[in-house]
Write a protein that holds these residues in place. Sequence first.
Motif, PDB file in Angstrom:
ATOM      1  N   ALA A  76       3.315  -3.264  -6.402  1.00  0.00           N
ATOM      2  CA  ALA A  76       3.850  -4.677  -6.770  1.00  0.00           C
ATOM      3  C   ALA A  76       4.561  -4.667  -7.876  1.00  0.00           C
ATOM      4  CB  ALA A  76       3.503  -5.368  -6.630  1.00  0.00           C
ATOM      5  N   HIS A  77       3.917  -3.445  -9.207  1.00  0.00           N
ATOM      6  CA  HIS A  77       5.041  -3.572 -11.095  1.00  0.00           C
ATOM      7  C   HIS A  77       4.394  -1.936 -10.671  1.00  0.00           C
ATOM      8  CE1 HIS A  77       2.357  -7.704 -11.293  1.00  0.00           C
ATOM      9  NE2 HIS A  77       3.573  -7.967 -11.135  1.00  0.00           N
ATOM     10  N   GLY A  78       5.604  -2.008 -10.438  1.00  0.00           N
ATOM     11  CA  GLY A  78       6.123  -0.327 -10.109  1.00  0.00           C
ATOM     12  C   GLY A  78       6.103   0.661 -11.188  1.00  0.00           C
ATOM     13  N   THR A  79       5.129   0.066 -12.433  1.00  0.00           N
ATOM     14  CA  THR A  79       4.881   1.037 -13.487  1.00  0.00           C
ATOM     15  C   THR A  79       2.963   1.078 -13.807  1.00  0.00           C
ATOM     16  OG1 THR A  79       5.359  -0.747 -15.019  1.00  0.00           O
ATOM     17  CG2 THR A  79       7.611   1.001 -14.888  1.00  0.00           C
ATOM     18  N   GLU A  80       3.169   0.821 -12.880  1.00  0.00           N
ATOM     19  CA  GLU A  80       1.427   0.252 -13.120  1.00  0.00           C
ATOM     20  C   GLU A  80       0.350   1.835 -12.434  1.00  0.00           C
ATOM     21  OE1 GLU A  80       0.636  -3.992 -13.259  1.00  0.00           O
ATOM     22  OE2 GLU A  80       0.345  -3.722 -11.644  1.00  0.00           O
ATOM     23  N   TYR A  81       1.050   3.241 -12.403  1.00  0.00           N
ATOM     24  CA  TYR A  81       1.068   3.883 -12.137  1.00  0.00           C
ATOM     25  C   TYR A  81      -0.037   4.536 -11.503  1.00  0.00           C
ATOM     26  CZ  TYR A  81       5.261   4.329 -14.137  1.00  0.00           C
ATOM     27  OH  TYR A  81       7.328   4.838 -14.617  1.00  0.00           O
ATOM     28  N   PHE A 163      -3.803  -3.480  -4.917  1.00  0.00           N
ATOM     29  CA  PHE A 163      -3.779  -2.532  -6.196  1.00  0.00           C
ATOM     30  C   PHE A 163      -2.616  -3.482  -7.371  1.00  0.00           C
ATOM     31  CE2 PHE A 163      -6.243   0.411  -3.985  1.00  0.00           C
ATOM     32  CZ  PHE A 163      -6.979   0.063  -2.785  1.00  0.00           C
ATOM     33  N   HIS A 164      -3.588  -3.124  -8.416  1.00  0.00           N
ATOM     34  CA  HIS A 164      -2.843  -2.859  -9.584  1.00  0.00           C
ATOM     35  C   HIS A 164      -3.540  -2.559 -10.480  1.00  0.00           C
ATOM     36  CE1 HIS A 164      -0.302  -6.600  -9.043  1.00  0.00           C
ATOM     37  NE2 HIS A 164      -1.074  -6.389  -7.406  1.00  0.00           N
ATOM     38  N   GLY A 165      -3.091  -3.068 -12.403  1.00  0.00           N
ATOM     39  CA  GLY A 165      -3.550  -1.978 -13.370  1.00  0.00           C
ATOM     40  C   GLY A 165      -2.905  -2.801 -14.552  1.00  0.00           C
ATOM     41  N   GLY A 166      -3.476  -2.017 -15.840  1.00  0.00           N
ATOM     42  CA  GLY A 166      -2.426  -2.297 -16.851  1.00  0.00           C
ATOM     43  C   GLY A 166      -1.025  -1.759 -17.173  1.00  0.00           C
TER      44      GLY A 166
HETATM   45 ZN    ZN Z   1       0.471  -5.597 -11.690  1.00  0.00          ZN
END
Ligand code: ZN
Length: 353
Positions: A76-81, A163-166
């Motif tokens: 969803a956030h395309g740079t939370e690789y 799934f997400h991340g920094g």
């Molecule tokens: Zn995110």
Amino acid sequence: MPRILRLLFALALCSLPVLVHAQESRFTVGTASAKPGEKVTGYLDVPAGIDPGTQIPVVVVRGTKPGPTLALVSGAHGTEYASIIAIEKLIHDLDPAQVSGTVILVPLVNLASFEQKVPHVNPVDKKSMNRFYPGKADGTQTERASYLITKEVVDKCDYLIDFHGGDLDESLRPYAYWVVSGNAKQDGVAKEMALAFGLDHIIISADRPKDLSATRYLDNTAAMRGKPAVTVEAGFAGTVETDDVELLERGTLSVMRALKMLPGEARFVEHPVWIQSIADVSSPVTGIFYPLVKRGTFVGEGMELGYVTDYFGKTIFEAHAPAAGVVLHICAVPTMNKGDNIANIGVVAAKAP
Ligand SMILES: [Zn+2]
């Protein structure tokens, strides 16, 4: 996990209304249509509207044996690789011959963010792709994509993991969200999913909107539609560390074992740090950010987390912890704009829920 708890979990699983698709010849998500034993790729076709359309990749892994449907969504956030790469690995590794039930994998919701290396938002309409659920058929691209994901992924699954991340500018330590819907039976299952995933910090996420027409987040959209859901976060600042990717991949396989979708025993985290709330710190000024603590550090109330200078080196803001807790993430780059997030502090719950 004690045997009695595991037994209670199994009973809770049995009493949830699970859609068993074993008898249907095909299971279709977007253009991906799979028969039992097949792994099929396709797209969620987001039609053009007031702005351009897009095609979101989707994979359906259809087990040879009957069982529930689990949705895995990332990017969803395309740079939370790290989270995207973890789902790519699962696309490769999941073997339909081993799976009971069906896995829907959506590895990269925000394609434009990934391709253009733009953090936080969809560059097409400048909206976060995890804030506009359940979406709108006639909205901007983010809203139309969210609408399609609600219909094609959320409505067709029994369980969901987001799934997400920094992000590029966030130094994050791994953690999970246990999404609390208010339905005790469902929440018990979601809690076991969070424990089975294995991340050792778990946020008790009870304050997300309960209004079905404005659930905003994907996990909450699933939860308010009766699907136990968790969100997991690992990875930071554009890196794809093996440790982070493995945490996410192994955690997913463990949840699948807990749900009886894969053979073998789940591995439950035994004594997680439960986070009861998040205290966020943002900057009232624009300038250069200097951190004084690292991700994962325990800080006391009032402790200095970092400071912001003007472009001549004069300190113009000191950021202090508004509460004692764990630094879940802290700004990873010197760029600091007025209103930007500096850090999120996880306030530890007095006792396990
Ligand atoms: Zn995110």
